[in-house]
Design a protein around this motif. Structure first.
Motif, PDB file in Angstrom:
ATOM      1  N   LYS A 127       0.656  -1.149  -0.013  1.00 43.53           N
ATOM      2  CA  LYS A 127      -0.131   0.148  -0.037  1.00 43.53           C
ATOM      3  C   LYS A 127       0.773   1.211   0.024  1.00 43.53           C
ATOM      4  CE  LYS A 127      -4.135  -1.656   2.291  1.00 43.53           C
ATOM      5  NZ  LYS A 127      -3.843  -3.363   2.082  1.00 43.53           N
ATOM      6  N   ILE A 128       1.720   1.182  -0.953  1.00 46.71           N
ATOM      7  CA  ILE A 128       2.741   2.528  -0.985  1.00 46.71           C
ATOM      8  C   ILE A 128       2.469   2.868  -2.415  1.00 46.71           C
ATOM      9  CG2 ILE A 128       5.229   3.104  -1.203  1.00 46.71           C
ATOM     10  CD1 ILE A 128       5.842   1.043   0.865  1.00 46.71           C
ATOM     11  N   ALA A 129       2.403   4.260  -2.528  1.00 45.09           N
ATOM     12  CA  ALA A 129       1.854   4.935  -3.779  1.00 45.09           C
ATOM     13  C   ALA A 129       3.308   4.865  -4.681  1.00 45.09           C
ATOM     14  CB  ALA A 129       1.639   6.512  -3.664  1.00 45.09           C
ATOM     15  N   ILE A 130       2.793   4.504  -5.938  1.00 42.09           N
ATOM     16  CA  ILE A 130       3.905   4.783  -7.058  1.00 42.09           C
ATOM     17  C   ILE A 130       3.643   5.992  -7.978  1.00 42.09           C
ATOM     18  CG2 ILE A 130       4.579   3.578  -9.280  1.00 42.09           C
ATOM     19  CD1 ILE A 130       3.489   1.106  -8.318  1.00 42.09           C
ATOM     20  N   LEU A 131       4.704   6.791  -7.915  1.00 37.92           N
ATOM     21  CA  LEU A 131       4.554   8.314  -8.658  1.00 37.92           C
ATOM     22  C   LEU A 131       5.113   8.023  -9.889  1.00 37.92           C
ATOM     23  CD1 LEU A 131       5.662  10.195  -5.289  1.00 37.92           C
ATOM     24  CD2 LEU A 131       3.486   9.716  -5.948  1.00 37.92           C
ATOM     25  N   ARG A 132       4.584   8.792 -10.781  1.00 38.31           N
ATOM     26  CA  ARG A 132       4.974   8.885 -12.062  1.00 38.31           C
ATOM     27  C   ARG A 132       4.912  10.346 -12.608  1.00 38.31           C
ATOM     28  NH1 ARG A 132       0.753   5.080 -11.788  1.00 38.31           N
ATOM     29  NH2 ARG A 132       1.407   2.751 -12.292  1.00 38.31           N
ATOM     30  N   ARG A 133       6.233  10.420 -13.469  1.00 36.66           N
ATOM     31  CA  ARG A 133       6.364  11.853 -13.989  1.00 36.66           C
ATOM     32  C   ARG A 133       5.426  12.123 -14.624  1.00 36.66           C
ATOM     33  NH1 ARG A 133      11.626  10.798 -17.517  1.00 36.66           N
ATOM     34  NH2 ARG A 133      10.184   9.019 -18.003  1.00 36.66           N
ATOM     35  N   SER A 134       4.981  13.543 -14.604  1.00 38.96           N
ATOM     36  CA  SER A 134       4.129  14.248 -15.391  1.00 38.96           C
ATOM     37  C   SER A 134       4.407  14.184 -16.987  1.00 38.96           C
ATOM     38  CB  SER A 134       3.992  15.662 -15.039  1.00 38.96           C
ATOM     39  OG  SER A 134       5.125  16.385 -15.365  1.00 38.96           O
ATOM     40  N   LYS A 135       3.486  14.289 -17.897  1.00 43.30           N
ATOM     41  CA  LYS A 135       3.609  14.372 -19.268  1.00 43.30           C
ATOM     42  C   LYS A 135       4.553  15.603 -19.586  1.00 43.30           C
ATOM     43  CE  LYS A 135      -0.501  11.892 -20.486  1.00 43.30           C
ATOM     44  NZ  LYS A 135      -1.805  12.147 -21.320  1.00 43.30           N
ATOM     45  N   ARG A 136       4.578  16.915 -19.072  1.00 44.51           N
ATOM     46  CA  ARG A 136       5.193  17.857 -19.249  1.00 44.51           C
ATOM     47  C   ARG A 136       6.673  17.706 -18.842  1.00 44.51           C
ATOM     48  NH1 ARG A 136       4.677  23.988 -16.324  1.00 44.51           N
ATOM     49  NH2 ARG A 136       6.334  24.669 -17.490  1.00 44.51           N
ATOM     50  N   GLN A 137       7.067  16.940 -18.016  1.00 44.24           N
ATOM     51  CA  GLN A 137       8.328  16.567 -17.574  1.00 44.24           C
ATOM     52  C   GLN A 137       9.006  15.469 -18.469  1.00 44.24           C
ATOM     53  OE1 GLN A 137       8.900  14.770 -13.763  1.00 44.24           O
ATOM     54  NE2 GLN A 137      11.367  14.698 -13.901  1.00 44.24           N
ATOM     55  N   ALA A 138       8.128  14.425 -19.072  1.00 43.62           N
ATOM     56  CA  ALA A 138       8.776  13.441 -19.678  1.00 43.62           C
ATOM     57  C   ALA A 138       8.760  14.079 -21.120  1.00 43.62           C
ATOM     58  CB  ALA A 138       7.533  12.517 -19.897  1.00 43.62           C
ATOM     59  N   SER A 139       8.165  14.934 -21.540  1.00 46.22           N
ATOM     60  CA  SER A 139       8.386  15.480 -22.664  1.00 46.22           C
ATOM     61  C   SER A 139       9.658  16.558 -23.007  1.00 46.22           C
ATOM     62  CB  SER A 139       6.971  16.549 -23.245  1.00 46.22           C
ATOM     63  OG  SER A 139       7.238  17.471 -22.140  1.00 46.22           O
ATOM     64  N   LYS A 140      10.313  16.719 -21.974  1.00 46.98           N
ATOM     65  CA  LYS A 140      11.517  17.662 -21.760  1.00 46.98           C
ATOM     66  C   LYS A 140      12.628  16.678 -22.250  1.00 46.98           C
ATOM     67  CE  LYS A 140      10.294  20.923 -18.672  1.00 46.98           C
ATOM     68  NZ  LYS A 140      10.610  21.823 -17.197  1.00 46.98           N
ATOM     69  N   GLU A 141      12.514  15.367 -22.195  1.00 40.09           N
ATOM     70  CA  GLU A 141      13.497  14.261 -22.452  1.00 40.09           C
ATOM     71  C   GLU A 141      13.693  14.488 -24.078  1.00 40.09           C
ATOM     72  OE1 GLU A 141      13.368  11.232 -19.067  1.00 40.09           O
ATOM     73  OE2 GLU A 141      12.841  10.369 -21.131  1.00 40.09           O
ATOM     74  N   VAL A 142      14.927  13.996 -24.547  1.00 40.99           N
ATOM     75  CA  VAL A 142      15.329  14.091 -26.132  1.00 40.99           C
ATOM     76  C   VAL A 142      15.498  12.567 -26.141  1.00 40.99           C
ATOM     77  CG1 VAL A 142      16.874  14.824 -27.981  1.00 40.99           C
ATOM     78  CG2 VAL A 142      16.059  16.524 -25.952  1.00 40.99           C
ATOM     79  N   VAL A 143      14.893  11.942 -27.356  1.00 39.73           N
ATOM     80  CA  VAL A 143      15.225  10.492 -27.693  1.00 39.73           C
ATOM     81  C   VAL A 143      16.059  10.315 -28.668  1.00 39.73           C
ATOM     82  CG1 VAL A 143      14.115   8.365 -27.961  1.00 39.73           C
ATOM     83  CG2 VAL A 143      13.189   9.923 -26.449  1.00 39.73           C
ATOM     84  N   VAL A 144      17.154   9.656 -28.619  1.00 43.09           N
ATOM     85  CA  VAL A 144      18.022   9.421 -29.998  1.00 43.09           C
ATOM     86  C   VAL A 144      18.193   7.839 -29.836  1.00 43.09           C
ATOM     87  CG1 VAL A 144      20.215   9.720 -30.805  1.00 43.09           C
ATOM     88  CG2 VAL A 144      19.071  11.894 -29.692  1.00 43.09           C
ATOM     89  N   GLU A 145      18.072   7.118 -30.939  1.00 44.21           N
ATOM     90  CA  GLU A 145      18.111   5.840 -30.989  1.00 44.21           C
ATOM     91  C   GLU A 145      17.346   4.983 -29.884  1.00 44.21           C
ATOM     92  OE1 GLU A 145      22.322   4.781 -31.222  1.00 44.21           O
ATOM     93  OE2 GLU A 145      22.525   5.844 -33.206  1.00 44.21           O
TER      94      GLU A 145
END
Length: 237
Positions: free
Chosen positions: A89-107
């Motif tokens: 019964k411990i909460a799982i915290l997920r990053r907001s979409k705004r924060q995730a959108s700041k990542e740059v994906v390469v390969e």
């Protein structure tokens, strides 16, 4: 009732291995630095290793024993870790979409996002007194610690940033975040600031929050020190 999405500043502590002694040491260090400020403060435990067999109940105990409250657990969690958290019964915290959108994906791999302004650090020794010098703005979410020496910030300290020194702190800019001097109990330490507008300023564990600061000193060049065990704020000439 209206549901809203709000942002809050939380203390995040990383757990990399199944050895939880490092977690206990880190929380204990924070508690010693500013015991009143961190009492019952919410903590997020960020799991760095999705293969670790972690005892989440023990993690919650360690957080509670050090005077904090476990807000939840974050990280790229495995299915077994998620199942254990749900069972405990411990909460799982997920990053907001705004924060995730700041990542740059390469390969297909997330690249590290480099801030526009990066604080550069250097340590100098003069007359056997060490000083850590940081050039550039200290951004929200950053923490800088000057162990066993003074800290000089040649720039601003943003809201949500935290600067800590075992000695004095000198800020040649605006302090909007948290400044903790005399972190290991040195009551002779002081905070010198060109523009005072902090979330918190602390000397040897004795602190003042923004709402407790005298209005006549806000936005002014000030020195914060201890006198008879109480924080005193004076205007710098």
């Amino acid at each position: 009732m209206t549901l809203k999405s709000l942002n809050f500043s939380l203390l995040v502590v990383a757990v990399e291995t199944e050895d939880l002694s490092q977690l206990a040491d880190e929380l204990n260090k924070r508690r010693i630095m500013a015991p009143d400020f961190f009492q019952y403060a919410p903590v997020v435990v960020h799991v760095e290793n999705d293969t670790a067999n972690l005892d989440f109940l023990r993690i919650r105990e360690i957080v509670t024993e050090n005077g904090f409250i476990l807000a939840g657990v974050s990280g790229e969690l495995s299915d077994s870790q998620k199942e254990a958290l749900h069972a405990d019964k411990i909460a799982i915290l997920r990053r907001s979409k705004r924060q995730a959108s700041k990542e740059v994906v390469v390969e297909d791999k997330p690249a590290e996002v480099v801030p526009e302004e990066v604080a550069e650090t250097a340590t100098f020794i003069a007359n056997e007194v060490k000083t850590k010098i940081v050039t550039g703005r200290v951004r929200s979410g950053q923490q800088i610690y000057a162990k066993e020496c003074d800290l000089v910030i040649n720039g601003d300290v943003s809201a949500g940033a935290e600067i800590i020194a075992d000695g004095n702190i000198h800020i040649y800019g605006t302090l909007r975040g948290r400044a903790i001097a005399g972190a290991m109990g040195d009551q002779t330490a002081s905070v010198f600031c060109r523009v005072l507008a902090p979330e918190l300023v602390s000397i040897a564990g004795v602190f003042k929050l923004s709402e407790g600061l005298p209005h006549e000193h806000l936005g002014k060049s000030c020195i914060v020190s201890l006198r008879n065990g109480q924080p005193v704020i004076e205007t710098l000439n």
